[in-house]
Structure formats: structure tokens, C-alpha cells
Design a protein around this motif. Structure first.
Motif, PDB file in Angstrom:
ATOM      1  N   SER A 109      -8.757  -2.174  18.448  1.00 20.22           N
ATOM      2  CA  SER A 109     -10.274  -2.514  17.916  1.00 20.22           C
ATOM      3  C   SER A 109     -10.605  -4.078  18.718  1.00 20.22           C
ATOM      4  CB  SER A 109      -9.877  -2.625  16.449  1.00 20.22           C
ATOM      5  OG  SER A 109      -9.303  -3.707  15.856  1.00 20.22           O
ATOM      6  N   GLY A 110      -9.735  -4.627  19.104  1.00 18.37           N
ATOM      7  CA  GLY A 110     -10.105  -5.803  19.588  1.00 18.37           C
ATOM      8  C   GLY A 110     -10.132  -7.332  18.785  1.00 18.37           C
ATOM      9  N   ARG A 111      -9.281  -7.041  17.678  1.00 22.53           N
ATOM     10  CA  ARG A 111      -9.203  -8.097  16.820  1.00 22.53           C
ATOM     11  C   ARG A 111      -7.833  -8.635  17.320  1.00 22.53           C
ATOM     12  NH1 ARG A 111      -8.955  -6.496  10.354  1.00 22.53           N
ATOM     13  NH2 ARG A 111      -9.081  -8.834  10.263  1.00 22.53           N
ATOM     14  N   CYS A 112      -8.067 -10.071  16.975  1.00 24.43           N
ATOM     15  CA  CYS A 112      -6.730 -11.049  17.587  1.00 24.43           C
ATOM     16  C   CYS A 112      -5.936 -11.546  16.220  1.00 24.43           C
ATOM     17  CB  CYS A 112      -7.245 -12.260  18.496  1.00 24.43           C
ATOM     18  SG  CYS A 112      -7.721 -11.999  19.963  1.00 24.43           S
ATOM     19  N   PHE A 113      -6.686 -11.338  15.231  1.00 22.90           N
ATOM     20  CA  PHE A 113      -5.874 -11.761  14.117  1.00 22.90           C
ATOM     21  C   PHE A 113      -5.392 -10.466  13.278  1.00 22.90           C
ATOM     22  CE2 PHE A 113      -6.404 -11.408   9.301  1.00 22.90           C
ATOM     23  CZ  PHE A 113      -5.468 -12.316   8.728  1.00 22.90           C
ATOM     24  N   VAL A 114      -4.032 -10.559  13.013  1.00 23.02           N
ATOM     25  CA  VAL A 114      -3.205  -9.369  12.493  1.00 23.02           C
ATOM     26  C   VAL A 114      -3.277  -9.542  10.883  1.00 23.02           C
ATOM     27  CG1 VAL A 114      -0.966  -8.284  12.806  1.00 23.02           C
ATOM     28  CG2 VAL A 114      -2.081  -9.295  14.937  1.00 23.02           C
ATOM     29  N   PRO A 115      -3.693  -8.606  10.170  1.00 23.66           N
ATOM     30  CA  PRO A 115      -3.645  -8.594   8.662  1.00 23.66           C
ATOM     31  C   PRO A 115      -2.160  -8.317   8.337  1.00 23.66           C
ATOM     32  CG  PRO A 115      -5.406  -7.465   9.577  1.00 23.66           C
ATOM     33  CD  PRO A 115      -4.844  -7.797  10.859  1.00 23.66           C
ATOM     34  N   GLU A 116      -1.986  -9.037   7.273  1.00 26.16           N
ATOM     35  CA  GLU A 116      -0.321  -8.735   6.990  1.00 26.16           C
ATOM     36  C   GLU A 116      -0.374  -7.624   5.776  1.00 26.16           C
ATOM     37  OE1 GLU A 116       2.833 -11.221   4.156  1.00 26.16           O
ATOM     38  OE2 GLU A 116       0.987 -12.188   4.593  1.00 26.16           O
ATOM     39  N   VAL A 117       0.570  -6.681   6.028  1.00 27.15           N
ATOM     40  CA  VAL A 117       0.830  -5.728   5.122  1.00 27.15           C
ATOM     41  C   VAL A 117       1.935  -6.424   4.042  1.00 27.15           C
ATOM     42  CG1 VAL A 117       1.829  -3.491   4.509  1.00 27.15           C
ATOM     43  CG2 VAL A 117       0.444  -3.947   6.642  1.00 27.15           C
ATOM     44  N   LYS A 118       1.666  -6.791   2.864  1.00 25.32           N
ATOM     45  CA  LYS A 118       2.554  -7.539   1.882  1.00 25.32           C
ATOM     46  C   LYS A 118       3.603  -6.559   1.356  1.00 25.32           C
ATOM     47  CE  LYS A 118      -0.161 -11.248   1.334  1.00 25.32           C
ATOM     48  NZ  LYS A 118       0.606 -12.646   1.581  1.00 25.32           N
ATOM     49  N   ALA A 119       4.598  -6.885   0.996  1.00 28.30           N
ATOM     50  CA  ALA A 119       5.567  -6.163   0.073  1.00 28.30           C
ATOM     51  C   ALA A 119       5.088  -5.335  -0.776  1.00 28.30           C
ATOM     52  CB  ALA A 119       6.905  -6.980  -0.354  1.00 28.30           C
ATOM     53  N   PRO A 120       5.224  -4.222  -1.067  1.00 31.07           N
ATOM     54  CA  PRO A 120       4.793  -3.072  -1.917  1.00 31.07           C
ATOM     55  C   PRO A 120       5.029  -3.688  -3.416  1.00 31.07           C
ATOM     56  CG  PRO A 120       5.335  -1.800  -0.315  1.00 31.07           C
ATOM     57  CD  PRO A 120       6.033  -3.081   0.285  1.00 31.07           C
ATOM     58  N   ILE A 121       4.035  -3.837  -4.422  1.00 32.80           N
ATOM     59  CA  ILE A 121       4.465  -4.227  -5.610  1.00 32.80           C
ATOM     60  C   ILE A 121       3.815  -3.297  -6.609  1.00 32.80           C
ATOM     61  CG2 ILE A 121       4.979  -6.417  -4.985  1.00 32.80           C
ATOM     62  CD1 ILE A 121       1.964  -7.251  -6.027  1.00 32.80           C
ATOM     63  N   SER A 122       4.082  -3.243  -7.957  1.00 31.42           N
ATOM     64  CA  SER A 122       3.343  -2.621  -9.044  1.00 31.42           C
ATOM     65  C   SER A 122       1.920  -3.235  -9.152  1.00 31.42           C
ATOM     66  CB  SER A 122       4.113  -2.704 -10.516  1.00 31.42           C
ATOM     67  OG  SER A 122       3.957  -4.197 -10.759  1.00 31.42           O
ATOM     68  N   LEU A 123       1.137  -2.350  -9.612  1.00 32.74           N
ATOM     69  CA  LEU A 123      -0.244  -2.616  -9.757  1.00 32.74           C
ATOM     70  C   LEU A 123      -0.435  -3.523 -10.891  1.00 32.74           C
ATOM     71  CD1 LEU A 123      -3.235  -2.111  -9.660  1.00 32.74           C
ATOM     72  CD2 LEU A 123      -2.927  -0.117 -11.590  1.00 32.74           C
ATOM     73  N   ALA A 124       0.486  -3.606 -11.791  1.00 29.91           N
ATOM     74  CA  ALA A 124       0.387  -4.727 -12.817  1.00 29.91           C
ATOM     75  C   ALA A 124       0.636  -6.079 -12.174  1.00 29.91           C
ATOM     76  CB  ALA A 124       1.481  -4.242 -14.015  1.00 29.91           C
ATOM     77  N   GLU A 125       1.625  -6.065 -11.228  1.00 31.17           N
ATOM     78  CA  GLU A 125       1.948  -7.651 -10.677  1.00 31.17           C
ATOM     79  C   GLU A 125       0.791  -7.967  -9.727  1.00 31.17           C
ATOM     80  OE1 GLU A 125       6.458  -8.094  -9.115  1.00 31.17           O
ATOM     81  OE2 GLU A 125       5.748  -5.680  -9.069  1.00 31.17           O
ATOM     82  N   TRP A 126       0.184  -6.825  -9.156  1.00 31.73           N
ATOM     83  CA  TRP A 126      -1.054  -7.418  -8.263  1.00 31.73           C
ATOM     84  C   TRP A 126      -2.151  -7.690  -9.177  1.00 31.73           C
ATOM     85  CZ3 TRP A 126      -5.931  -4.978  -6.520  1.00 31.73           C
ATOM     86  CH2 TRP A 126      -6.266  -5.583  -5.445  1.00 31.73           C
ATOM     87  N   GLN A 127      -2.504  -7.017 -10.237  1.00 27.46           N
ATOM     88  CA  GLN A 127      -3.504  -7.347 -11.007  1.00 27.46           C
ATOM     89  C   GLN A 127      -3.423  -9.066 -11.514  1.00 27.46           C
ATOM     90  OE1 GLN A 127      -3.481  -4.288 -13.858  1.00 27.46           O
ATOM     91  NE2 GLN A 127      -5.047  -2.969 -12.712  1.00 27.46           N
ATOM     92  N   ALA A 128      -2.018  -9.276 -11.817  1.00 28.59           N
ATOM     93  CA  ALA A 128      -1.725 -10.563 -12.387  1.00 28.59           C
ATOM     94  C   ALA A 128      -1.880 -11.828 -11.663  1.00 28.59           C
ATOM     95  CB  ALA A 128      -0.549 -10.463 -12.981  1.00 28.59           C
TER      96      ALA A 128
END
Length: 255
Positions: free
Chosen positions: A155-174
Motif C-alpha cells: 500500500s505504500g505505507r512506511c509506518f508499520v502498525p503493531e498487532v498487539k498480543a491478543p487479550i480478552s475483551l474485558a482487558e481491552w475495554q479497561a
């Protein structure tokens, strides 16, 4: 034809030689069948000013290079020049994606990166049908990150997004954040295009196949997520994610 773009996780500078990684070697030499003297473009995902934390305001560099010392087992690139790239969206989107089965998750990650997402957190939810633990979970995260890198190369992007370690929905919401938090709901009061706010940061919650449970939707509201509409039709998880990201880029970003 545009030079193939290759990500290398190492320092890059003009008038230096760098060895291609095994993944890059396989793609450039074995798949594309490029050889001695052929041009390629390199990037490493690092901003010019690493002190700044605002991705949208940062400039990134890609490097024009030529292949040298090419063999079946190794190849080098001679870096000849550099070019500043500033194609990041002013909108910082953090996608919380319920983990879906098979190619659906891969497709969502690939296309969301093409659309400008900056961070992705895979989420375990009540209706998540994927069971991943230990080494399998680590390998899956590494596979997802490779998909993200490939999408940046394309796509031409130079910034590389990070895939974070998978976590529970509750952890992400908090997690603490100043971002506008959005969750899709068929009976929401607002569509994304009619949200009565302005923002430069969004946390977007997308459920897996089957969507989020009523309890999960309720807990998202309690965590400060605003329900938004995506039209009158029921969308698959991968369609919902990409439609929402596109709408957000139209409303707040660069589309």
C-alpha cells in the motif's frame, strides 16, 4: 511498474549495503525473480523524528536501492537515495477485532492496514470460535504481523502498525485512553458520519462471527463506548470492520 517495496527490520542509510532477510530474499529473488542490478524500494518503519509520538505528524523515509551480490541463498541491496513519505492519516485508529476463523481474520488485518489503521488488538470474546494458547498463540500473532508488513509493502505505507498480543475483551475495554470509543449496534442513535464530535483518535470495537453478546455490548457501554450505526443491513465481521474504518476515514481522516 513500481519497484517492489521491501520491509527490513534494521537501520538503513544511503551509500550502504544491507543484506536482505530470508523473507525478503524469498519474495524478491525466488518469487519475483529479480536479479543483479534490479531496483527495489526499502523501508524500516522508523520515523525521521523518533522523539515524536504522533504518527500522523511524523515523516518516514523509504530508500531506493539496487540488488547486488545475488545468489539463491543471499542477496544484498546497495542503497542509492532516500525519499520522504508522509501518507499517514491524521486519524489514529486502534482496532479491537474479535478473533474470527480462518482467512477472515487475515483479510481484515490486511485491508484495515491498507485503509490506515495504526494499531490492532485481537480480542477473545464470548463467541470467538478460535482457541489459541501458548506457542500457537505466539505463532499466530507473528503470522498476523507478517500480514500487516505485507500490506504496508503493497500500500505504500512506511509506518508499520503493531498487532498487539491478543487479550480478552474485558482487558481491552479497561485500558485507559483519551480516544473516542465506538461499537457497532443496529439500533444506535448515530451513524459514524453523523457523530456530533470531532476527534483525532478512535478505538473501534468489532465483534467476531456472530457478533458480541448482549452482556458484552452492555459492558462496552459501561466502559464508555458509543453505539454507532452502519446502515440497515447485517454485515459480516470482516465487512463491518472495513466499512467502519472507511466511514471513519471519511468523517475524521483522509478519504
Amino acid at each position: 511498474m513500481r519497484n517492489p517495496r521491501i520491509y527490513l527490520n534494521q537501520a538503513l542509510a544511503v551509500n550502504t549495503q544491507v543484506q536482505l532477510s530470508d523473507d525478503a530474499l524469498g519474495h524478491v529473488v525466488r518469487v519475483l525473480r529479480l536479479g543483479e542490478g534490479d531496483p527495489i524500494t526499502l523501508f524500516n518503519g522508523l520515523p525521521k523524528d523518533q522523539a515524536s509520538g504522533d504518527t500522523a505528524q511524523q515523516q518516514y523515509t523509504q530508500y531506493q536501492a539496487r540488488l547486488v551480490n545475488v545468489s539463491k541463498k543471499q542477496a544484498f541491496a546497495e542503497i542509492e537515495s532516500e525519499q520522504m513519505v508522509n501518507n499517514e492519516s491524521p486519524l489514529n485508529i486502534h482496532l479491537g477485532q474479535g478473533i474470527s476463523r480462518g482467512d477472515r481474520m487475515d483479510f481484515t488485518l490486511q485491508k484495515s492496514v491498507e485503509l490506515g489503521v495504526q494499531t490492532i488488538t485481537p480480542l477473545f470474546t464470548e463467541r470467538c470460535g478460535v482457541k489459541l494458547t501458548g506457542d500457537r498463540l505466539k505463532k499466530k500473532q507473528e503470522q498476523w504481523q507478517k500480514i500487516v508488513i505485507s500490506a504496508c509493502e503493497q500500500s505504500g505505507r512506511c509506518f508499520v502498525p503493531e498487532v498487539k498480543a491478543p487479550i480478552s475483551l474485558a482487558e481491552w475495554q479497561a485500558q485507559q485512553t483519551d480516544a473516542l470509543k465506538l461499537n457497532l449496534h443496529p439500533r444506535a442513535a448515530h451513524s459514524i458520519m453523523s457523530l456530533p464530535v470531532e476527534t483525532e483518535q478512535v478505538r473501534l470495537l468489532i465483534g467476531p462471527e456472530g457478533g458480541l453478546s448482549d452482556d458484552e455490548i452492555s459492558s462496552a457501554r459501561d466502559a464508555g463506548f458509543t453505539d454507532v450505526l452502519l446502515g440497515p443491513r447485517v454485515l459480516r465481521t470482516e465487512t463491518a470492520a472495513l466499512t467502519a474504518i472507511t466511514a471513519l476515514q471519511c468523517r475524521f481522516g483522509d478519504l
